[in-house]
Design a protein around this motif. Structure first.
Motif, PDB file in Angstrom:
ATOM      1  N   ARG A   1      -3.976 -12.227 -11.864  1.00 20.57           N
ATOM      2  CA  ARG A   1      -4.516 -11.059 -12.568  1.00 20.57           C
ATOM      3  C   ARG A   1      -5.913 -11.405 -13.075  1.00 20.57           C
ATOM      4  NH1 ARG A   1      -0.794  -9.036 -17.192  1.00 20.57           N
ATOM      5  NH2 ARG A   1      -1.179 -11.140 -17.922  1.00 20.57           N
ATOM      6  N   VAL A   2      -6.866 -10.482 -12.817  1.00 20.38           N
ATOM      7  CA  VAL A   2      -8.246 -10.670 -13.241  1.00 20.38           C
ATOM      8  C   VAL A   2      -8.689  -9.414 -13.986  1.00 20.38           C
ATOM      9  CG1 VAL A   2     -10.601 -11.102 -12.463  1.00 20.38           C
ATOM     10  CG2 VAL A   2      -8.672 -12.108 -11.213  1.00 20.38           C
ATOM     11  N   PRO A   3      -9.134  -9.530 -15.205  1.00 14.13           N
ATOM     12  CA  PRO A   3      -9.167 -10.744 -16.014  1.00 14.13           C
ATOM     13  C   PRO A   3      -7.781 -11.057 -16.569  1.00 14.13           C
ATOM     14  CG  PRO A   3      -9.944  -8.908 -17.336  1.00 14.13           C
ATOM     15  CD  PRO A   3      -9.659  -8.370 -15.950  1.00 14.13           C
TER      16      PRO A   3
ATOM     17  N   VAL B   1      -6.347  -0.324 -17.233  1.00 10.49           N
ATOM     18  CA  VAL B   1      -7.092   0.343 -16.165  1.00 10.49           C
ATOM     19  C   VAL B   1      -8.300  -0.542 -15.850  1.00 10.49           C
ATOM     20  CG1 VAL B   1      -8.488   2.363 -15.569  1.00 10.49           C
ATOM     21  CG2 VAL B   1      -6.305   2.654 -16.760  1.00 10.49           C
ATOM     22  N   GLY B   2      -8.497  -0.829 -14.572  1.00  8.48           N
ATOM     23  CA  GLY B   2      -9.576  -1.702 -14.129  1.00  8.48           C
ATOM     24  C   GLY B   2      -9.132  -3.119 -13.810  1.00  8.48           C
ATOM     25  N   THR B   3      -7.959  -3.523 -14.301  1.00  9.64           N
ATOM     26  CA  THR B   3      -7.439  -4.845 -13.967  1.00  9.64           C
ATOM     27  C   THR B   3      -7.278  -4.947 -12.455  1.00  9.64           C
ATOM     28  OG1 THR B   3      -6.263  -5.083 -16.068  1.00  9.64           O
ATOM     29  CG2 THR B   3      -5.460  -6.406 -14.228  1.00  9.64           C
ATOM     30  N   VAL B   4      -7.585  -6.123 -11.902  1.00  6.89           N
ATOM     31  CA  VAL B   4      -7.436  -6.361 -10.466  1.00  6.89           C
ATOM     32  C   VAL B   4      -6.374  -7.437 -10.266  1.00  6.89           C
ATOM     33  CG1 VAL B   4      -8.590  -7.256  -8.395  1.00  6.89           C
ATOM     34  CG2 VAL B   4      -9.800  -5.676  -9.924  1.00  6.89           C
ATOM     35  N   PHE B   5      -5.496  -7.203  -9.321  1.00  7.90           N
ATOM     36  CA  PHE B   5      -4.532  -8.217  -8.894  1.00  7.90           C
ATOM     37  C   PHE B   5      -4.955  -8.687  -7.516  1.00  7.90           C
ATOM     38  CE2 PHE B   5      -2.172  -6.022 -12.162  1.00  7.90           C
ATOM     39  CZ  PHE B   5      -1.605  -7.081 -12.848  1.00  7.90           C
ATOM     40  N   ARG B   6      -5.250  -9.994  -7.412  1.00  9.65           N
ATOM     41  CA  ARG B   6      -5.655 -10.608  -6.144  1.00  9.65           C
ATOM     42  C   ARG B   6      -4.469 -11.377  -5.600  1.00  9.65           C
ATOM     43  NH1 ARG B   6     -11.151 -12.900  -8.639  1.00  9.65           N
ATOM     44  NH2 ARG B   6     -12.364 -10.979  -8.460  1.00  9.65           N
ATOM     45  N   SER B   7      -4.162 -11.129  -4.330  1.00 11.22           N
ATOM     46  CA  SER B   7      -2.996 -11.786  -3.751  1.00 11.22           C
ATOM     47  C   SER B   7      -3.273 -12.270  -2.343  1.00 11.22           C
ATOM     48  CB  SER B   7      -1.805 -10.820  -3.739  1.00 11.22           C
ATOM     49  OG  SER B   7      -2.078  -9.698  -2.921  1.00 11.22           O
TER      50      SER B   7
ATOM     51  N   ALA C   1       3.346  -9.427   9.298  1.00 12.51           N
ATOM     52  CA  ALA C   1       3.425  -9.621  10.749  1.00 12.51           C
ATOM     53  C   ALA C   1       2.968 -11.021  11.151  1.00 12.51           C
ATOM     54  CB  ALA C   1       2.617  -8.545  11.474  1.00 12.51           C
ATOM     55  N   GLY C   2       3.325 -12.013  10.330  1.00 14.20           N
ATOM     56  CA  GLY C   2       3.011 -13.397  10.648  1.00 14.20           C
ATOM     57  C   GLY C   2       1.600 -13.835  10.302  1.00 14.20           C
ATOM     58  N   MET C   3       0.782 -12.928   9.758  1.00 12.37           N
ATOM     59  CA  MET C   3      -0.604 -13.274   9.427  1.00 12.37           C
ATOM     60  C   MET C   3      -0.818 -13.195   7.916  1.00 12.37           C
ATOM     61  SD  MET C   3      -2.699 -11.312  12.493  1.00 12.37           S
ATOM     62  CE  MET C   3      -3.198 -10.101  11.339  1.00 12.37           C
ATOM     63  N   LYS C   4      -1.562 -14.165   7.383  1.00 11.68           N
ATOM     64  CA  LYS C   4      -1.918 -14.149   5.966  1.00 11.68           C
ATOM     65  C   LYS C   4      -3.205 -13.349   5.782  1.00 11.68           C
ATOM     66  CE  LYS C   4       0.093 -18.577   4.688  1.00 11.68           C
ATOM     67  NZ  LYS C   4      -0.174 -19.932   4.183  1.00 11.68           N
ATOM     68  N   THR C   5      -3.192 -12.487   4.763  1.00 10.66           N
ATOM     69  CA  THR C   5      -4.391 -11.729   4.420  1.00 10.66           C
ATOM     70  C   THR C   5      -4.582 -11.750   2.908  1.00 10.66           C
ATOM     71  OG1 THR C   5      -3.170  -9.630   4.309  1.00 10.66           O
ATOM     72  CG2 THR C   5      -4.225 -10.165   6.411  1.00 10.66           C
ATOM     73  N   ALA C   6      -5.834 -11.570   2.505  1.00 10.50           N
ATOM     74  CA  ALA C   6      -6.169 -11.460   1.084  1.00 10.50           C
ATOM     75  C   ALA C   6      -6.165  -9.986   0.711  1.00 10.50           C
ATOM     76  CB  ALA C   6      -7.541 -12.076   0.823  1.00 10.50           C
ATOM     77  N   ARG C   7      -5.579  -9.677  -0.431  1.00 17.32           N
ATOM     78  CA  ARG C   7      -5.483  -8.295  -0.909  1.00 17.32           C
ATOM     79  C   ARG C   7      -5.984  -8.225  -2.340  1.00 17.32           C
ATOM     80  NH1 ARG C   7      -3.625  -4.673   3.179  1.00 17.32           N
ATOM     81  NH2 ARG C   7      -2.725  -6.027   4.746  1.00 17.32           N
ATOM     82  N   GLU C   8      -6.629  -7.116  -2.675  1.00 14.67           N
ATOM     83  CA  GLU C   8      -7.033  -6.848  -4.053  1.00 14.67           C
ATOM     84  C   GLU C   8      -6.665  -5.419  -4.389  1.00 14.67           C
ATOM     85  OE1 GLU C   8     -10.986  -7.719  -5.326  1.00 14.67           O
ATOM     86  OE2 GLU C   8     -10.920  -9.767  -4.562  1.00 14.67           O
ATOM     87  N   PHE C   9      -5.933  -5.277  -5.482  1.00 17.24           N
ATOM     88  CA  PHE C   9      -5.526  -3.960  -5.970  1.00 17.24           C
ATOM     89  C   PHE C   9      -6.078  -3.761  -7.372  1.00 17.24           C
ATOM     90  CE2 PHE C   9      -2.446  -4.991  -2.761  1.00 17.24           C
ATOM     91  CZ  PHE C   9      -2.214  -3.790  -2.120  1.00 17.24           C
ATOM     92  N   ARG C  10      -6.723  -2.618  -7.594  1.00 18.58           N
ATOM     93  CA  ARG C  10      -7.264  -2.278  -8.908  1.00 18.58           C
ATOM     94  C   ARG C  10      -6.343  -1.244  -9.560  1.00 18.58           C
ATOM     95  NH1 ARG C  10     -11.918  -3.357 -10.652  1.00 18.58           N
ATOM     96  NH2 ARG C  10     -12.827  -3.563  -8.574  1.00 18.58           N
TER      97      ARG C  10
END
Length: 152
Positions: free
Chosen positions: A40-42, A48-54, A59-68
């Protein structure tokens, strides 16, 4: 192309407790096996405005995700939008919580998936998989919340 999947589940815990648990996206790995890591950032309470980076595995592939977090109205509404650039993203998603007689909570989760570039061809497959898993996803949320929060 875009489309939505959703699930509704009844959780045997009070709405305030369920809201607090779900608002802390760092709990997602407890019910979503695709989430490998999340922060969690920050730091501090979700707002509202907090971002979760994961990091997720799809499907077998790693990806970076960011949700606000786009809306947070305790204890009823949590909304988010994916701000990362991936071939398939959750343009909008959220939880709707409703207190039930007897102290439980009805939770509806939804995500609107959208394809970008090559993802426009893949979003249909992603939606089909998400819709197929939706009841099990709801059951995993119920189990995680009821395990994490002691009954009153």
């Amino acid at each position: 192309m875009s489309g939505q999947f959703e699930a509704t589940v009844e959780i045997d815990r009070p709405v305030d407790d369920v809201f607090a648990y779900l608002a802390d996206g760092r709990n997602d790995p407890e019910f979503s096996p695709r989430v490998l890591r999340i922060e969690r950032v920050p730091e501090g309470p979700t707002a509202v405005g907090t971002v979760f980076r994961s990091t997720v595995k799809d499907a077998g592939m790693k990806t970076a995700r960011e949700f606000r977090v786009t809306a947070l109205e305790a204890p009823r509404t949590i909304r988010w939008a994916e701000v990362s650039s991936n071939t398939v993203t959750a343009r909008e998603g959220g939880y709707d919580l409703e207190p039930l007689p007897g102290g439980g909570t009805r939770v509806r989760i939804f995500n609107v998936l959208e394809g970008h570039g090559l993802g426009k061809l893949l979003v249909g497959l992603a939606l089909a998989a998400a819709r197929k898993d939706a009841p099990a996803f709801g059951a995993r949320i119920k189990a995680a919340v009821e395990t994490a929060i002691a009954p009153r």
